[in-house]
Design an enzyme around this catalytic site. Structure first.
Site, PDB file in Angstrom:
ATOM      1  N   GLU A  59      15.207 -10.350   1.186  1.00  0.00           N
ATOM      2  CA  GLU A  59      16.347 -10.239   0.285  1.00  0.00           C
ATOM      3  C   GLU A  59      16.422 -11.507  -0.569  1.00  0.00           C
ATOM      4  OE1 GLU A  59      21.117  -9.348   0.900  1.00  0.00           O
ATOM      5  OE2 GLU A  59      20.108 -10.765   2.245  1.00  0.00           O
ATOM      6  N   LYS A 129      22.338  -1.780  -0.098  1.00  0.00           N
ATOM      7  CA  LYS A 129      22.971  -2.436   1.054  1.00  0.00           C
ATOM      8  C   LYS A 129      24.346  -1.836   1.318  1.00  0.00           C
ATOM      9  CE  LYS A 129      23.678  -7.150   2.805  1.00  0.00           C
ATOM     10  NZ  LYS A 129      23.524  -8.585   2.433  1.00  0.00           N
ATOM     11  N   CYS A 161      19.843  -7.379   5.567  1.00  0.00           N
ATOM     12  CA  CYS A 161      20.583  -8.532   6.084  1.00  0.00           C
ATOM     13  C   CYS A 161      21.759  -8.116   6.960  1.00  0.00           C
ATOM     14  CB  CYS A 161      20.996  -9.426   4.924  1.00  0.00           C
ATOM     15  SG  CYS A 161      21.329 -11.140   5.399  1.00  0.00           S
TER      16      CYS A 161
END
Length: 328
Positions: A59, A129, A161
C-alpha cells in the site's frame, strides 16, 4: 513445506513480497518516475527468482501518502500508472499486485485500491479498502470483499492494511474461496509486533496462505517497519524480510497442499468446524449461528452500532451534538 528455493512447479505458485522504500512524491511526474522504478523491481525480481509467478508491492508504494498533496496525485484506473505496471507483468510473464492511493471516485473521496494484474497485463481485480484507517486516512470505504483466480489456478483474495485487523473481512474473503489472502499495507511503528503476529493468526484461523507486503523507511510523517512476510496455512512463517527498505523475499505455495488440508483435516479445520459445531457429539454438527451480536447486526444494523458505541465511543458528529452550548 520446504523453503529456501527460487523455483516453482506446476503445483506451486512462486510469490515475492517487497519491503518497498516509502516514496515521498509531490508531483504526478514524480509518481510516473516511481512507477518505472517499481517496474524495474519486477524485472529484477523475476531475473533473480525464475520461479516467480506473483509479485506483491505495498500500500502507498505508487503515490506515497503526502500529508498535504495526496489529492493532487490521485489518478484513474486504468491509467498511466497501471499501464506501466501492466507492461512489466507482460514482459516478465508474471502477475502483480499494486497500490493506487487514491483512485478518483465520482461518488466522493478517492478510493484506496488494490490492483491484481495478470501476466497478459489485464486488471483482474480492483479492490477498494473497506476499513480505511481512522482518523488519518481520507479514502472512501469500499463495501465488498473480492476473490479471483490467480496464477496456476490459486484463488487470491485482497486485503489492504487495516482491513486485516478485522477478522470478519479475512473470514469473508476466505469463505468466498480465497486460498491466498494478500495484504498490502503501509504500517508504521509502533504497531510492528502486533502486525507481524497478525499475519500468522489470520493464516491459521482461516487455513489460508497469507502474504504481506509492507513499506519500509520514513516519509514526512511516519517510520515504516517493513517485515513483509509469507505465511503458510498452518500459521508458520515461510519467508520474512527485515526492516530495511527494498528487501525482497520469496516462497513457494503448494496448491495441492492447502486443498488437501481443507478437504481432509478434522482437528484444526477451523473453516469446516465453524458451521459444524460439535459434530463429534451431534450428527452433522450444529449449523445455526449462535452469535447474538452478528444476528443483531444482520437484522438491525442501527441497534448493533448502539451496542458497539456503549462499549466504546460515539462518533465525533455525535459528540458535537451532545456537547452543551457555551453559556454567554
Amino acid at each position: 513445506m520446504p523453503v529456501g528455493s527460487i523455483s516453482s512447479s506446476n503445483d506451486t505458485v512462486g510469490v515475492a513480497v517487497v519491503n518497498y522504500q516509502v516514496p515521498v512524491l509531490e508531483t504526478k511526474e514524480e509518481v510516473i518516475e516511481n512507477c518505472h522504478r517499481i517496474a524495474d523491481f519486477v524485472d529484477g525480481t523475476k531475473l533473480g527468482y525464475p520461479g516467480l509467478d506473483l509479485i506483491i508491492f505495498p500500500e502507498y508504494s505508487t503515490q506515497g501518502f503526502h500529508p498535504t498533496k495526496w489529492k493532487d496525485l490521485c489518478t484513474t484506473v486504468p491509467g498511466p500508472e497501471t499501464e506501466i505496471f501492466a507492461e512489466a507483468c507482460r514482459r516478465n510473464n508474471i502477475w502483480g499486485v499494486f497500490s493506487i492511493t487514491g483512485e478518483i471516485n465520482p461518488k466522493g473521496n478517492p478510493y484506496n485500491s488494490f490492483l491484481l494484474i495478470d501476466n497478459q497485463g489485464n486488471i483482474k481485480m480492483n479492490y477498494h479498502k473497506m476499513n480505511p484507517w481512522v482518523p488519518k486516512e481520507p479514502w472512501y470505504p469500499g463495501n465488498e470483499t473480492m476473490v479471483t483466480e490467480g496464477p496456476k489456478g490459486l484463488m487470491i483474495g485482497a486485503n489492504i492494511c487495516y482491513d486485516s485487523n478485522m477478522p470478519e473481512i479475512v473470514r469473508d474473503t476466505v469463505m468466498r474461496g480465497a486460498e491466498l489472502v494478500v495484504r498490502i499495507q503501509g504500517y508504521m511503528y509502533p504497531s510492528k509486533e502486533q502486525q507481524i503476529k497478525l499475519a500468522s493468526i489470520r493464516a491459521w484461523e482461516n487455513l489460508s496462505y497469507f502474504a504481506v507486503a509492507n513499506m519500509a523507511g520514513r516519509d514526512k510523517v511516519y517510520s515504516y517497519f517493513g517485515h513483509s512476510n509469507i505465511v503458510n496455512f498452518d500459521g508458520t512463517t515461510l519467508a520474512e524480510c527485515g526492516s530495511s527498505p527494498d528487501e525482497v523475499t520469496y516462497a513457494e505455495l503448494s496448491i495441492s497442499a492447502i486443498r488437501n488440508a481443507r478437504k481432509n483435516w478434522t482437528a484444526e479445520n477451523h473453516l469446516f468446524n465453524l458451521t459444524h459445531r460439535g459434530y463429534s457429539a451431534v450428527p452433522n454438527g450444529e449449523f445455526e449461528i449462535p452469535y447474538s451480536f452478528y444476528k443483531t447486526w444482520v437484522d438491525n444494523p442501527q441497534q448493533a452500532r448502539e451496542i458497539c458505541e456503549k462499549l466504546t465511543r460515539s462518533t465525533p458528529e455525535q459528540q458535537a451534538e451532545q456537547k452543551p452550548e457555551a453559556i454567554s
